[in-house]
Write a protein that holds these residues in place. Structure first.
Motif, mmCIF file in Angstrom:
data_model
loop_
_atom_site.group_PDB
_atom_site.id
_atom_site.type_symbol
_atom_site.label_atom_id
_atom_site.label_comp_id
_atom_site.label_asym_id
_atom_site.label_seq_id
_atom_site.Cartn_x
_atom_site.Cartn_y
_atom_site.Cartn_z
ATOM 1 N N HIS A 114 51.872 39.139 33.998
ATOM 2 C CA HIS A 114 50.589 39.420 34.664
ATOM 3 C C HIS A 114 50.730 39.434 36.196
ATOM 4 C CE1 HIS A 114 46.173 39.192 34.994
ATOM 5 N NE2 HIS A 114 46.369 38.344 35.970
ATOM 6 N N HIS A 140 49.857 42.190 39.303
ATOM 7 C CA HIS A 140 49.145 42.028 40.584
ATOM 8 C C HIS A 140 50.011 42.517 41.751
ATOM 9 C CE1 HIS A 140 45.352 40.255 39.512
ATOM 10 N NE2 HIS A 140 45.897 39.249 38.849
ATOM 11 N N SER A 163 45.310 34.132 43.177
ATOM 12 C CA SER A 163 44.380 34.391 42.068
ATOM 13 C C SER A 163 43.758 33.078 41.609
ATOM 14 C CB SER A 163 45.124 35.075 40.921
ATOM 15 O OG SER A 163 45.998 34.164 40.316
ATOM 16 N N ASP A 198 41.537 41.249 37.439
ATOM 17 C CA ASP A 198 42.400 41.583 36.304
ATOM 18 C C ASP A 198 42.023 42.939 35.722
ATOM 19 O OD1 ASP A 198 43.613 39.231 36.754
ATOM 20 O OD2 ASP A 198 42.605 38.140 35.138
#
Ligand code: KG4
Ligand code: ZN
Length: 387
Positions: A151, A155, A188, A358
């Protein structure tokens, strides 16, 4: 190559169909993000089991919607026994997801795609598993390879693409190259990391938070102020008001670890300082004071983020700076990094406003760069996966 991206690491159910041609040009065929914020708002945070249930409920209908909206060509499913395969899985693992899949058009018609890219971590493990199991079930019915994506790599790569618009659907756009080596700051809800990037796929973490992530600190401060979840946007809106109206400061907050020689961060003390400040200030807190407190908190966070990034730029002398993660939606932080990059004379790569949070476009893109097709039986969700 057409890639289906699947993202379920937290409270956004996201799917994307991304096409990249052999000239390294891309087109976003379709991109859907279904946010669960309204559901989690009542709990003041994300409940993993509720988030998991929501992902399982929505993935199949969202994929059908995505296929329709993107007008992707379809063909009969590769596996003639697709329904039996899914029925078998359903008997073994009773789940809404598999039940929905079995009764959907996806077991008879499949989109013509080359790979499925799925987030396998980091994030909430129960929610990650829903996406991973979905990718596995689709692999078994469609016979399309699966690649797993970190993930946080999503980003990092998110500034390279722009979201789909009515015009962009008709044309390919060049995928920009990252000037390398690069430095990335990831901010985040779960992470605060400085990452040195040698090449796409080659990352080393040079600093990270020792306790709370920066987004988490925003959310916790918002909660102390009685603001709804997720608090980041609320705190930043109040801070913006205080800047615009030049409201007087009500408290001085610390800049934790700003002078430490390493590239690490700590935000839990800052959050505690806000708690103590609130005990000193009148209750209920007048709105102007609340706004001024939010601005001081935002300033404290920004000072630390900028100072540590500056230190890393001095030491590593990268050719570009990339900022990724939900917190870069914050205007004040964005502008502070624009100033910093100008000072160093290097390009700053920031995600488009619609891609700071996201999404599955960044996951599909990372999946495009992944060269290794992952062995399906090895695929699993890992909540604390590192870059
Ligand atoms: O990347 P993201 O969407 O999810 C994770 O992977 O964690 O980041 C979500 C975080 C939340 O903590 C949210 O409060 C924060 O990003 N955030 C903001 C702003 N918008 C979202 N923080 C500060 N200012 C904002 N404008
Ligand atoms: Zn994220």
């Amino acid at each position: 190559m057409i890639i289906l991206g699947i993202e379920t690491s937290c409270d956004e159910t996201a799917l994307c169909l991304l096409e990249v041609n052999d000239k390294e040009e891309y087109k976003v065929l379709g991109n859907i993000v279904l946010s669960q914020i309204k559901i989690h708002e009542q709990y003041g945070g994300v409940f993993p089991m509720v988030a998991k249930r929501e992902h399982a409920k929505h993935l199949v209908p969202l994929l059908e919607q995505l296929m329709k909206e993107s007008d992707i060509p379809t063909t009969d499913v590769s596996n003639p026994n697709a329904s039996e395969v899914v029925t078998g899985l359903l008997q073994e693992f009773e789940s809404d997801l598999l039940g929905n899949l079995l009764s959907s058009s996806l077991v008879s018609k499949q989109p013509i795609i080359d790979r499925i890219a799925v987030t396998h971590g980091p994030g909430l493990e129960p929610t990650l598993w829903v996406g991973v199991n979905f990718a596995k079930a689709l692999h078994m019915t469609w016979n399309v390879p699966v690649v797993t994506v970190n993930h946080m790599e999503g980003h990092i790569l998110s500034p390279l693409v722009e979201p789909r618009t009515d015009q962009s659907i008709h044309e390919f756009k060049k995928l920009p190259q990252i000037p390398l080596p690069a430095l990335s700051l990831l901010i985040s809800g779960g992470h605060t990391e400085l990452v040195s990037i040698e090449a796409v796929g080659s990352y080393s973490i040079i600093g990270s938070t020792r306790d709370d992530a920066v987004g988490e600190a925003f959310d916790k401060v918002a909660r102390m102020l009685g603001l709804p979840y997720p608090g980041g946007p609320q705190v930043s809106m109040l801070a913006m008001k205080a800047r615009k109206e030049n409201l007087p400061n009500v408290i001085d907050l610390p800049r934790p670890m700003i002078a430490s020689k390493d590239f690490d961060f700590s935000f839990s003390g800052l959050k505690t300082s806000v708690l103590y400040a609130l005990k000193e200030l009148p209750s209920p807190l007048p709105e102007a004071s609340m706004a001024a407190l939010c601005r001081e908190f935002e300033d404290a966070v920004t000072d630390v983020l900028v100072s540590k990034t500056k230190k890393a730029l001095d030491k590593h002398v990268p050719k570009s700076l990339i900022i990724g993660g939900g917190v870069i939606a914050n205007m004040h932080i964005r502008q502070s990094f624009e100033k910093l990059a100008k000072e160093f004379g290097i390009p700053l790569l920031l995600p488009h406003n619609h891609l700071t949070g996201d999404n599955a476009l960044m996951i599909a893109l990372a999946g495009y760069y992944s060269k290794v097709a992952t062995n399906i039986s090895d695929i699993k969700a890992t909540g604390n996966l590192s870059l």
